[in-house]
Design an enzyme around this catalytic site. Structure first.
Site, PDB file in Angstrom:
ATOM      1  N   CYS A 258      27.231 -17.854   8.478  1.00  0.00           N
ATOM      2  CA  CYS A 258      26.373 -17.153   9.436  1.00  0.00           C
ATOM      3  C   CYS A 258      25.391 -18.108  10.100  1.00  0.00           C
ATOM      4  CB  CYS A 258      25.641 -15.998   8.752  1.00  0.00           C
ATOM      5  SG  CYS A 258      24.634 -16.475   7.338  1.00  0.00           S
TER       6      CYS A 258
ATOM      7  N   CYS B  27       0.825  -1.207   0.000  1.00  0.00           N
ATOM      8  CA  CYS B  27       0.000   0.000   0.000  1.00  0.00           C
ATOM      9  C   CYS B  27       0.859   1.257   0.000  1.00  0.00           C
ATOM     10  CB  CYS B  27      -0.887   0.033   1.243  1.00  0.00           C
ATOM     11  SG  CYS B  27      -1.900  -1.432   1.508  1.00  0.00           S
TER      12      CYS B  27
END
EC number: 2.1.1.63
Length: 356
Positions: free
Chosen positions: A317, A36
């Protein structure tokens, strides 16, 4: 995605429907799958269900569809009939591949559509339709649909065509672009799902699972940062990482030797160096890495740098967990993270038994 320091400000602007923020951001709503404009009259979502984007194209590539109430792809004060018609046509058939005949059936001039979309949104209509289609395809992959089903639903009869189309949204080389400003992208199939590798002739820049949310934006940042075009192709670092990934998933390798091009801030570079020091079969917490960097209070910054790692598996990671022992986050998904840690621990245990 918009950087974290602006997200609270933008969320407040969304709640208050501030018109001065029009064009500065778009918000994707996880619970509805739509994006939006700031002044949308719809009921406001919770902050944790929002993702903020600088452009409509970024929201499209993250698999969001335009909101039917605020129509974020239309100018707030002027709605082009051509733009509205085409956006509605795409939403009726988002997986459709547009051809000249399709424009003629709608009585729309193709060049007019290109010009109006470029003026309003910074992308041509074909780029919009492709972004919508590929964003939807990636959403299907994230939802668990197989790659072959996804490529067929996206309108591609061959896997090479689907892979090439995915790479083409990353950029096409200008006619006069010199060879040293071209990066090449290639699809790599692994035991945990397909990955995308991007490299020059000398080094690997990016390695990520194809279904990672935000991958398209990560690729765009790489393209801008290196001032390069990214096109389908193969380079020696990609050949090498493909070979080493096969060895890794076969239990024959725990570290990688492919040459790397790590682009990041000095702090991010330091964090990534620490990640590569974590042995396979072991884990570290964000706090432990912060202490190793002599910045014990910077564990949140460590977590952000960890999440910004562009080279999955190579810069491990996935070996970083929360201080309480929980897995924490992982761009490739927690299921993959758990599998990777368990698999590496099993490899190390097996190797130790052989030595005994």
């Amino acid at each position: 995605m918009i950087s974290p320091e602006y997200q609270q400000e933008y969320y407040q602007a969304l709640l208050e429907k501030k018109t001065e923020y029009e064009g500065l951001f778009y918000v994707g709503v996880k619970t509805t799958g739509v994006f939006c404009r700031p002044t949308c009259p719809a009921r406001k979502p919770k902050f944790e269900n929002c993702e903020f984007y600088a452009t409509a194209q970024q929201a499209l590539l993250a698999s969001y569809r335009p909101c039917q109430r605020c129509r974020p792809l239309s100018h707030p004060n002027h709605v082009s009939d051509v733009v509205r018609l085409l956006v509605e046509a795409v939403e009726k058939e988002p997986e459709k591949r547009w051809r000249e005949e399709d424009f003629r059936q709608l009585s729309v001039d193709e060049s007019t559509a290109r010009r109006q979309f470029k003026k309003r949104f910074g992308m041509t209509f074909v780029e919009y339709a492709r972004a919508r289609r590929m964003g939807l395809a990636l959403k299907h992959i994230r939802a668990g649909q197989t790659v072959i089903d996804t490529q067929l639903s996206a309108g591609y009869e061959s896997s090479s065509g689907f892979r090439d189309a995915f790479a083409r949204i990353m950029g096409a080389a200008p006619t006069l672009l010199t060879e040293d400003r071209i990066l090449k992208a290639s699809w790599i199939d692994t035991a945990l799902g397909p990955m995308i590798a991007i490299a020059s002739e000398e080094a690997l820049y990016l390695l990520e699972f194809v279904d990672r949310r935000g991958l398209e934006r990560e690729v765009e940042r790489l393209r801008i940062k290196t001032r390069s075009a990214i096109i389908p192709g193969m380079t020696e670092p990609i050949r090498l990482i493909e070979q080493q990934l096969n060895e890794y998933f076969a239990g024959e390798r725990t570290t990688f030797t492919v040459p790397l091009a790590l682009l990041g801030s000095p702090f991010q570079q330091q964090v990534w160096e620490q990640l590569m020091k974590i042995p396979a079969g072991e884990t570290r917490s964000y706090a432990q890495i912060a202490i190793a960097l002599d910045r014990p209070s910077a564990f949140r910054a460590v977590a952000q740098a960890n999440g910004a790692n562009p080279l999955a598996l190579v810069v491990p990671c996935h070996r970083v967990i929360n201080s309480n022992g929980e897995l924490g986050g992982y761009g490739g998904g927690l299921t993959r993270k758990a599998w990777l840690l368990q698999n590496e621990q099993a490899q190390v245990t097996q190797a130790q038994r052989k030595e005994q």
